[in-house]
Design a protein around this motif. Sequence first.
Motif, mmCIF file in Angstrom:
data_model
loop_
_atom_site.group_PDB
_atom_site.id
_atom_site.type_symbol
_atom_site.label_atom_id
_atom_site.label_comp_id
_atom_site.label_asym_id
_atom_site.label_seq_id
_atom_site.Cartn_x
_atom_site.Cartn_y
_atom_site.Cartn_z
ATOM 1 N N SER A 90 36.214 36.862 33.652
ATOM 2 C CA SER A 90 35.736 37.732 34.719
ATOM 3 C C SER A 90 34.212 37.725 34.745
ATOM 4 O O SER A 90 33.563 37.565 33.706
ATOM 5 C CB SER A 90 36.227 39.169 34.505
ATOM 6 N N SER A 215 37.228 45.790 35.387
ATOM 7 C CA SER A 215 37.328 46.018 36.823
ATOM 8 C C SER A 215 36.512 47.235 37.240
ATOM 9 O O SER A 215 35.821 47.215 38.271
ATOM 10 C CB SER A 215 38.795 46.191 37.217
ATOM 11 N N GLU A 220 34.840 40.699 38.359
ATOM 12 C CA GLU A 220 35.879 40.075 39.183
ATOM 13 C C GLU A 220 36.569 38.978 38.380
ATOM 14 O O GLU A 220 35.921 38.085 37.832
ATOM 15 C CB GLU A 220 35.249 39.474 40.436
#
Length: 232
Positions: A90, A215, A220
């Motif tokens: 992420s 998150s 992301e």
Amino acid sequence: MDSHHHDIIRLAWSRRLGLQDSALTPFGRYIEVRPSETSVTFVQLGGASVLIGPEEAVASAAQHTDDELSRRGFLAEKLQGRGHGPVILSFAGDIGTTLDRHDPLISHDLDHVLALEALCAPDDVLAAELTRKRSWFTLLSDNEPADTAPPLSGAAYLEWEGVLADVGVLTAPAARRQGNGQVVARLVTNDAFDEGMIPQWRTNAENTTARRLASRLGYEEWGVFVTVDIST
């Protein structure tokens, strides 16, 4: 994140894997045969992917789709090896302004990182790798004087290829589910932005707590990393 962030991330991972800069092109799969390798590595970033390993194993893996290779245990079963991952990759594209804690007591000393690790399970310590990173932010309890305050949670990052900041977070068992990890994770993420890097968060696909935290901080999910040891 925008296309510029994506390009930087793909470039950094290409270099991290020892590939040519253009290896992770969008919507393509790059295959590199390394006869001396004892493992197979699969990385997917957006629509780009890469397979690295010895010829026979890579040829076997290449018969399957990226979605299949991203599944837990799929590649390990096909290659009859020991799998690691999938690890979710992420990335954060914007600095956050909300800290959710007024004037936290923060240490940047290694001693507090070591004290925090002593409170945690070995697997958690290994996953966070705080002592292998730098730019430590350790949240200390404010119920005691600073020189004796115990650590609650810590975060740090390690610079990758000059452009990515690989973030790790660790929270003492007694201090979890209290927002402590979110405080240090926000501070270290913003520090990485201040240093001109894109923060990266790696977590096991089954660690839903860490994925939810990432998150909330604006990370992301944009990639997957899998390795399979085929040396035995």
